[in-house]
Design a protein around this motif. Structure first.
Motif, mmCIF file in Angstrom:
data_model
loop_
_atom_site.group_PDB
_atom_site.id
_atom_site.type_symbol
_atom_site.label_atom_id
_atom_site.label_comp_id
_atom_site.label_asym_id
_atom_site.label_seq_id
_atom_site.Cartn_x
_atom_site.Cartn_y
_atom_site.Cartn_z
ATOM 1 N N ARG A 1 40.150 59.609 -57.802
ATOM 2 C CA ARG A 1 39.531 59.020 -56.610
ATOM 3 C C ARG A 1 39.930 57.549 -56.479
ATOM 4 N NH1 ARG A 1 33.112 59.422 -55.715
ATOM 5 N NH2 ARG A 1 33.734 61.588 -55.360
ATOM 6 N N ALA A 2 39.981 56.832 -57.606
ATOM 7 C CA ALA A 2 40.374 55.414 -57.565
ATOM 8 C C ALA A 2 41.806 55.254 -57.082
ATOM 9 C CB ALA A 2 40.199 54.797 -58.942
ATOM 10 N N MET A 3 42.696 56.142 -57.520
ATOM 11 C CA MET A 3 44.083 56.071 -57.070
ATOM 12 C C MET A 3 44.182 56.332 -55.574
ATOM 13 S SD MET A 3 47.323 55.645 -57.942
ATOM 14 C CE MET A 3 47.686 56.103 -59.651
ATOM 15 N N ARG A 4 43.458 57.312 -55.087
ATOM 16 C CA ARG A 4 43.515 57.623 -53.659
ATOM 17 C C ARG A 4 42.969 56.469 -52.829
ATOM 18 N NH1 ARG A 4 41.231 62.377 -55.529
ATOM 19 N NH2 ARG A 4 39.343 62.090 -54.261
ATOM 20 N N LEU A 5 41.897 55.840 -53.308
ATOM 21 C CA LEU A 5 41.328 54.704 -52.585
ATOM 22 C C LEU A 5 42.307 53.530 -52.577
ATOM 23 C CD1 LEU A 5 39.012 53.265 -51.154
ATOM 24 C CD2 LEU A 5 38.062 52.698 -53.406
ATOM 25 N N ALA A 6 42.923 53.254 -53.727
ATOM 26 C CA ALA A 6 43.889 52.150 -53.787
ATOM 27 C C ALA A 6 45.061 52.410 -52.858
ATOM 28 C CB ALA A 6 44.366 51.964 -55.224
ATOM 29 N N SER A 7 45.547 53.645 -52.808
ATOM 30 C CA SER A 7 46.645 53.988 -51.907
ATOM 31 C C SER A 7 46.255 53.768 -50.451
ATOM 32 C CB SER A 7 47.069 55.448 -52.118
ATOM 33 O OG SER A 7 47.609 55.644 -53.396
ATOM 34 N N ARG A 8 45.033 54.146 -50.121
ATOM 35 C CA ARG A 8 44.572 53.981 -48.741
ATOM 36 C C ARG A 8 44.489 52.495 -48.382
ATOM 37 N NH1 ARG A 8 39.377 57.344 -47.243
ATOM 38 N NH2 ARG A 8 40.887 58.943 -47.877
ATOM 39 N N LEU A 9 43.995 51.665 -49.312
ATOM 40 C CA LEU A 9 43.899 50.229 -49.046
ATOM 41 C C LEU A 9 45.281 49.606 -48.890
ATOM 42 C CD1 LEU A 9 41.022 49.271 -51.518
ATOM 43 C CD2 LEU A 9 40.907 49.420 -49.024
ATOM 44 N N ILE A 10 46.230 50.026 -49.720
ATOM 45 C CA ILE A 10 47.596 49.520 -49.592
ATOM 46 C C ILE A 10 48.170 49.874 -48.231
ATOM 47 C CG2 ILE A 10 49.967 49.868 -50.427
ATOM 48 C CD1 ILE A 10 48.751 50.053 -53.253
ATOM 49 N N GLY A 11 47.823 51.050 -47.742
ATOM 50 C CA GLY A 11 48.316 51.462 -46.434
ATOM 51 C C GLY A 11 47.828 50.590 -45.295
ATOM 52 N N PHE A 12 46.702 49.874 -45.502
ATOM 53 C CA PHE A 12 46.185 48.980 -44.466
ATOM 54 C C PHE A 12 46.831 47.602 -44.511
ATOM 55 C CE2 PHE A 12 42.312 51.797 -44.689
ATOM 56 C CZ PHE A 12 42.464 52.304 -43.400
#
Length: 322
Positions: A21-32
């Motif tokens: 879950r932490a990896m998915r959240l970090a990926s989403r934030l990087i996408g912004f």
């Protein structure tokens, strides 16, 4: 891992849903962030880099200075930094070449990586601040890196030396032993690479499927940077694109660990390099982390990153932290 794929497995298909879950959240934030979505094509690199003021590295964090000794020197006229942990030091010595598609400077996340490496391994870490493109090229970088290695060997045995790097710096870590051999120097003990950029041409037909889920990287801009770095020479030359090296060179690669995520365009060429090196007789392990973005170990608190650093500590002969 939520997908059912264990961390550090062999090649798996890219997916935005894989990883913790932490990896998915970090990926989403990087996408912004204003990264990939604003970096299509090559206009941004051609507009920014040829006329820039040469950049400076990120400052050494003051907290880092409280826990390490810092030594700076000029090697071949280039600033070179060595840090050593004040507590728990070992005989290990890491030479860490930073990433940044050969055009970007050593950044703050690189200090996060080095802090975690020294904590986990007790190693001294030498940081060669090689000159960047487009101001400089691989032809100047490798003689300097040979000089850095020769300097490290004054106090370290070659078997205790590990070459490490991320992205473009990961390619430098993998290619350096070939330059060392040509200079008559012994091979280092091992190589570790985070998301290495192993073919600057960007021609691998597998790249598009990783590009579709990569939240960070722009392939055309990287190709342009690779052309600056190779400076008119064939960009597939082994010192620039290790995945393209002939089998006789690949056979000489020291024991190597590559840590790679599946949401990263560099995954395609990491697989090619691993397959070709193993076929040539080299000991190369590719540990794949589903959902991992480019150089995700720069965020040491991610569960996948903790697994990476635990594995590196074991690789360098240091017991895992409790």
């Amino acid at each position: 891992m939520t997908s059912g794929h264990p961390a550090g497995t062999d090649t798996v298909e890219p997916s935005a849903q894989d990883g913790s879950r932490a990896m998915r959240l970090a990926s989403r934030l990087i996408g912004f962030l204003p990264t990939k979505k604003n970096l299509n094509g090559t206009d941004w690199v051609n507009a920014k880099y040829p006329s820039r003021t040469y950049p400076s590295m990120a400052a050494i964090p003051w907290t880092f200075r409280q826990t390490h000794t810092i030594q700076e020197k000029r090697i071949d006229g280039v600033r070179t930094i060595t840090v050593r942990p004040l507590l728990g030091a070992t005989r290990s010595h890491i030479i860490y070449t930073h990433g940044g598609i050969y055009i970007n400077e050593f950044g703050r996340p690189h200090w996060w990586i080095i802090a975690e490496l020294t904590k986990r391994t007790g190693a001294a870490v030498t940081v060669p601040l090689y000159r960047l493109a487009p101001e400089s090229t691989y032809r100047e970088a490798f003689p300097y890196l040979v000089s850095v290695y020769r300097d490290v060997l004054v106090t370290a045995n070659p078997e205790d030396v590990t070459l490490m790097g991320d992205s473009a710096g990961g390619a430098l870590a993998i290619a350096q032993p070939w330059a060392f051999r040509d200079a008559g120097l012994p091979a280092p003990g091992r190589v570790v690479a985070f998301s290495p950029w192993l073919d600057v041409t960007g021609t691998n037909p597998e790249i598009p499927k990783y590009d579709a889920v990569d939240p960070m990287l722009s392939v055309p801009g990287g190709v342009q940077a690779g052309l600056w770095w190779s400076d008119g020479d064939d960009p597939r030359t082994p010192l620039v694109s290790p995945a393209c090296a002939p089998a006789d060179l690949l056979a000489t690669v020291p024991v190597t660990r590559i840590y790679q995520g599946t949401r990263d365009v560099c995954m395609a060429d990491a697989t090619v390099f691993r397959d070709r090196a193993v076929a040539a007789g080299a000991d190369v392990t590719l540990k794949v982390y589903p959902g991992g973005f480019h150089v995700f170990p720069a965020f040491p608190r991610l569960p996948e990153s903790r697994d990476v650093y635990t594995d590196i500590a074991a690789f360098l002969g240091r017991p895992a932290l409790p």
